[in-house]
Design a protein around this motif. Structure first.
Motif, PDB file in Angstrom:
ATOM      1  N   GLY A 344     -18.185 -30.958 -18.735  1.00  0.00           N
ATOM      2  CA  GLY A 344     -18.646 -30.213 -19.905  1.00  0.00           C
ATOM      3  C   GLY A 344     -19.356 -28.934 -19.537  1.00  0.00           C
ATOM      4  N   VAL A 345     -20.204 -28.995 -18.498  1.00  0.00           N
ATOM      5  CA  VAL A 345     -20.943 -27.790 -18.070  1.00  0.00           C
ATOM      6  C   VAL A 345     -19.976 -26.723 -17.563  1.00  0.00           C
ATOM      7  N   VAL A 346     -19.050 -27.149 -16.678  1.00  0.00           N
ATOM      8  CA  VAL A 346     -18.100 -26.173 -16.127  1.00  0.00           C
ATOM      9  C   VAL A 346     -17.149 -25.673 -17.217  1.00  0.00           C
ATOM     10  N   GLY A 347     -16.692 -26.590 -18.097  1.00  0.00           N
ATOM     11  CA  GLY A 347     -15.774 -26.184 -19.160  1.00  0.00           C
ATOM     12  C   GLY A 347     -16.409 -25.223 -20.143  1.00  0.00           C
ATOM     13  N   ALA A 348     -17.680 -25.482 -20.536  1.00  0.00           N
ATOM     14  CA  ALA A 348     -18.376 -24.572 -21.448  1.00  0.00           C
ATOM     15  C   ALA A 348     -18.555 -23.197 -20.821  1.00  0.00           C
ATOM     16  N   SER A 349     -18.904 -23.183 -19.531  1.00  0.00           N
ATOM     17  CA  SER A 349     -19.070 -21.887 -18.846  1.00  0.00           C
ATOM     18  C   SER A 349     -17.750 -21.132 -18.795  1.00  0.00           C
ATOM     19  N   ALA A 350     -16.660 -21.861 -18.477  1.00  0.00           N
ATOM     20  CA  ALA A 350     -15.345 -21.203 -18.428  1.00  0.00           C
ATOM     21  C   ALA A 350     -14.926 -20.712 -19.803  1.00  0.00           C
ATOM     22  N   GLY A 351     -15.233 -21.490 -20.851  1.00  0.00           N
ATOM     23  CA  GLY A 351     -14.873 -21.072 -22.202  1.00  0.00           C
ATOM     24  C   GLY A 351     -15.620 -19.820 -22.629  1.00  0.00           C
ATOM     25  N   ILE A 352     -16.922 -19.769 -22.353  1.00  0.00           N
ATOM     26  CA  ILE A 352     -17.715 -18.572 -22.694  1.00  0.00           C
ATOM     27  C   ILE A 352     -17.188 -17.356 -21.944  1.00  0.00           C
ATOM     28  N   LEU A 353     -16.866 -17.551 -20.673  1.00  0.00           N
ATOM     29  CA  LEU A 353     -16.322 -16.443 -19.878  1.00  0.00           C
ATOM     30  C   LEU A 353     -14.978 -15.971 -20.450  1.00  0.00           C
ATOM     31  N   ALA A 354     -14.130 -16.937 -20.881  1.00  0.00           N
ATOM     32  CA  ALA A 354     -12.820 -16.570 -21.434  1.00  0.00           C
ATOM     33  C   ALA A 354     -12.979 -15.786 -22.736  1.00  0.00           C
ATOM     34  N   VAL A 355     -13.899 -16.230 -23.606  1.00  0.00           N
ATOM     35  CA  VAL A 355     -14.124 -15.516 -24.872  1.00  0.00           C
ATOM     36  C   VAL A 355     -14.607 -14.090 -24.603  1.00  0.00           C
ATOM     37  N   THR A 356     -15.507 -13.944 -23.640  1.00  0.00           N
ATOM     38  CA  THR A 356     -16.034 -12.614 -23.311  1.00  0.00           C
ATOM     39  C   THR A 356     -14.935 -11.705 -22.766  1.00  0.00           C
ATOM     40  N   VAL A 357     -14.118 -12.245 -21.850  1.00  0.00           N
ATOM     41  CA  VAL A 357     -13.049 -11.431 -21.258  1.00  0.00           C
ATOM     42  C   VAL A 357     -12.028 -11.013 -22.326  1.00  0.00           C
ATOM     43  N   ILE A 358     -11.638 -11.971 -23.181  1.00  0.00           N
ATOM     44  CA  ILE A 358     -10.663 -11.649 -24.234  1.00  0.00           C
ATOM     45  C   ILE A 358     -11.229 -10.587 -25.185  1.00  0.00           C
ATOM     46  N   SER A 359     -12.497 -10.734 -25.563  1.00  0.00           N
ATOM     47  CA  SER A 359     -13.103  -9.771 -26.492  1.00  0.00           C
ATOM     48  C   SER A 359     -13.202  -8.388 -25.869  1.00  0.00           C
ATOM     49  N   VAL A 360     -13.618  -8.325 -24.611  1.00  0.00           N
ATOM     50  CA  VAL A 360     -13.743  -7.025 -23.954  1.00  0.00           C
ATOM     51  C   VAL A 360     -12.384  -6.361 -23.800  1.00  0.00           C
ATOM     52  N   SER A 361     -11.361  -7.151 -23.445  1.00  0.00           N
ATOM     53  CA  SER A 361     -10.023  -6.572 -23.274  1.00  0.00           C
ATOM     54  C   SER A 361      -9.469  -6.048 -24.589  1.00  0.00           C
ATOM     55  N   ARG A 362      -9.884  -6.645 -25.737  1.00  0.00           N
ATOM     56  CA  ARG A 362      -9.418  -6.197 -27.055  1.00  0.00           C
ATOM     57  C   ARG A 362     -10.407  -5.246 -27.721  1.00  0.00           C
ATOM     58  N   GLN A 363     -11.497  -4.928 -27.027  1.00  0.00           N
ATOM     59  CA  GLN A 363     -12.543  -4.054 -27.574  1.00  0.00           C
ATOM     60  C   GLN A 363     -13.136  -4.637 -28.852  1.00  0.00           C
ATOM     61  N   TRP A 364     -13.333  -5.961 -28.830  1.00  0.00           N
ATOM     62  CA  TRP A 364     -13.972  -6.652 -29.942  1.00  0.00           C
ATOM     63  C   TRP A 364     -15.407  -7.004 -29.544  1.00  0.00           C
TER      64      TRP A 364
END
Length: 408
Positions: A344-364
């Protein structure tokens, strides 16, 4: 572990559980990976859906949250006064927050008027085009978010003088073969001549596509020559954030005697739109995250069960030294729960990182619920606990003698 009548303490059981996890690091890592994928997918899908919903609402604000359309019914009898007289549009334009107001009446739906670009009579060709004809006020381009690409739009002077001038929609001009207005071409509507002074370009207001195929006249001359009558539609463009208030005040400004007779179409509340979009997207993607989480739970259960079968000798020894059934069950439950917690700890960290990367790449702007991120490790621990329930019970049911003999 020391033998006593009460059995091992909680600290000793926890130490044994952590030792069991650390004894097989490769297997533990693969087991944790299942929970990582499940929790990571959940956090990513919920975060991306919330971010996408927020982004859609932002674009909605800028594009359509300022557009109001008012449908005006026709008078019940031909001799009755109009529901909205043309001068009443000035009352609406004076409201604070209104950017542009335009009204128009149009030829009857399904009975468009014959329009042609010349008066030639050629029996071998069909020269008349059935096109919608609109009588409008001078602010129609501003209210409809349209531009005049050739020539100009008529103004209040043309309306006051009742000039017989016309502006063509882009598709209407193409059908009539009119591409230039410097030589003042004429179109003949129901046999009556109008001088073309401009050609309309793209109409960005999505609810008024008919304007591109219409012949647009000053409302005064349209009423005089074609009997188009009073306004049947009023278009309003407001400042950002004023649409709701203007939608409430517009019927009173246009018809104070009977405002309920007007049908107002206003944009929905952006906050409810954002919530609705986020819920729709979350509902679709949540299934994928839950499936991944179930797969991770099955992986934990399978690996824990195999571990129990491999450690029957250890279980028999612990039972012989005084450990009771509940102590054995608690040890394996702690092992599976710790594995789930790590996932859960590693998955939550990976999920937050994925959301941040996707948002930055889309300029959201990334949007993520803090409660979701905080509760994700706990969800992993609960999944691990549930997944280890059956293997723990099976280990607890082993008799010391049978366990010491080993499997088989």
């Amino acid at each position: 572990m020391t033998r006593n009548r009460k059995g091992p303490s909680l600290r000793e059981i926890l130490t044994e559980a952590l030792s069991g996890i650390g004894a097989r690091p490769a297997r533990t890592a693969l087991t944790v990976l299942g929970t990582v994928l499940g929790i990571g997918t959940l956090v990513t899908t919920l975060g991306v859906s919330a971010t996408a919903g927020n982004q859609i609402a932002v674009r909605f604000d800028a594009a359509t949250a300022t557009e109001i359309t008012i449908a005006v019914p026709a008078p019940l009898a031909p001799d009755d006064p109009p529901v909205v007289p043309w001068p009443a549009l000035d009352n609406l334009s004076r409201l604070n927050g209104v950017a542009a107001v335009a009204g128009f009446s149009r030829s009857e739906q399904g009975r468009d008027l014959p329009v042609r670009a010349n008066t030639l009579h050629d029996p071998t060709r069909v020269l008349d085009r059935r096109l919608p004809v609109i009588g409008a006020t001078a602010a129609l381009p501003a209210a409809a978010r349209a531009e005049v690409t050739t020539g100009r739009f008529f103004d209040s002077g043309h309306i006051t003088r009742r000039d017989r001038v016309a502006v063509l929609g882009a598709q209407a001009a193409q059908q009539l073969g009119v591409t230039w207005v410097d030589n003042q071409p004429a179109v003949f509507i129901n046999g009556k001549a109008f001088t073309v002074i401009g050609i309309l370009g793209e109409v960005r207001r999505a609810d008024q596509p008919a304007l591109t195929s219409a012949i647009i006249l000053p409302w005064s001359s349209a009423d005089d020559t074609l009997n188009l009558g009073p306004a049947t539609t009023v278009l309003v463009t407001t400042n950002l954030g004023a649409a709701g208030l203007i939608a409430d005040q517009a019927p009173i400004a246009l018809n104070p005697n009977d405002p309920a007779a007007l049908h107002v179409t206003a944009p929905p509340d952006p906050a409810s739109l954002r919530t609705g979009v986020a819920q729709d997207v979350s509902g679709l993607l949540l299934v994928l995250g839950l499936v991944s989480l179930v797969v991770g739970a099955l992986g934990i259960a399978n690996v824990t069960l195999v571990t129990v079968m491999e450690r029957t000798g250890e279980i028999g020894l612990r039972r012989a030294l005084g450990a009771r059934r509940r102590h054995i069950a608690l040890q394996f439950l702690l092992e599976s729960m710790v594995v789930g917690l790590l996932g859960g700890v590693v998955g939550a960290s990976a999920g937050i990182l994925a959301v941040t990367v996707i948002s930055v790449s889309r300029q959201w702007t990334p949007v993520l619920d803090g409660l979701l991120a905080a509760s994700a490790p706990l969800a992993g621990a609960v999944v691990g606990l549930l997944a280890g329930l059956y293997p723990a019970l099976r280990a607890a049911r082993m008799q010391p003698v049978d366990a010491l003999r080993g499997p088989g």
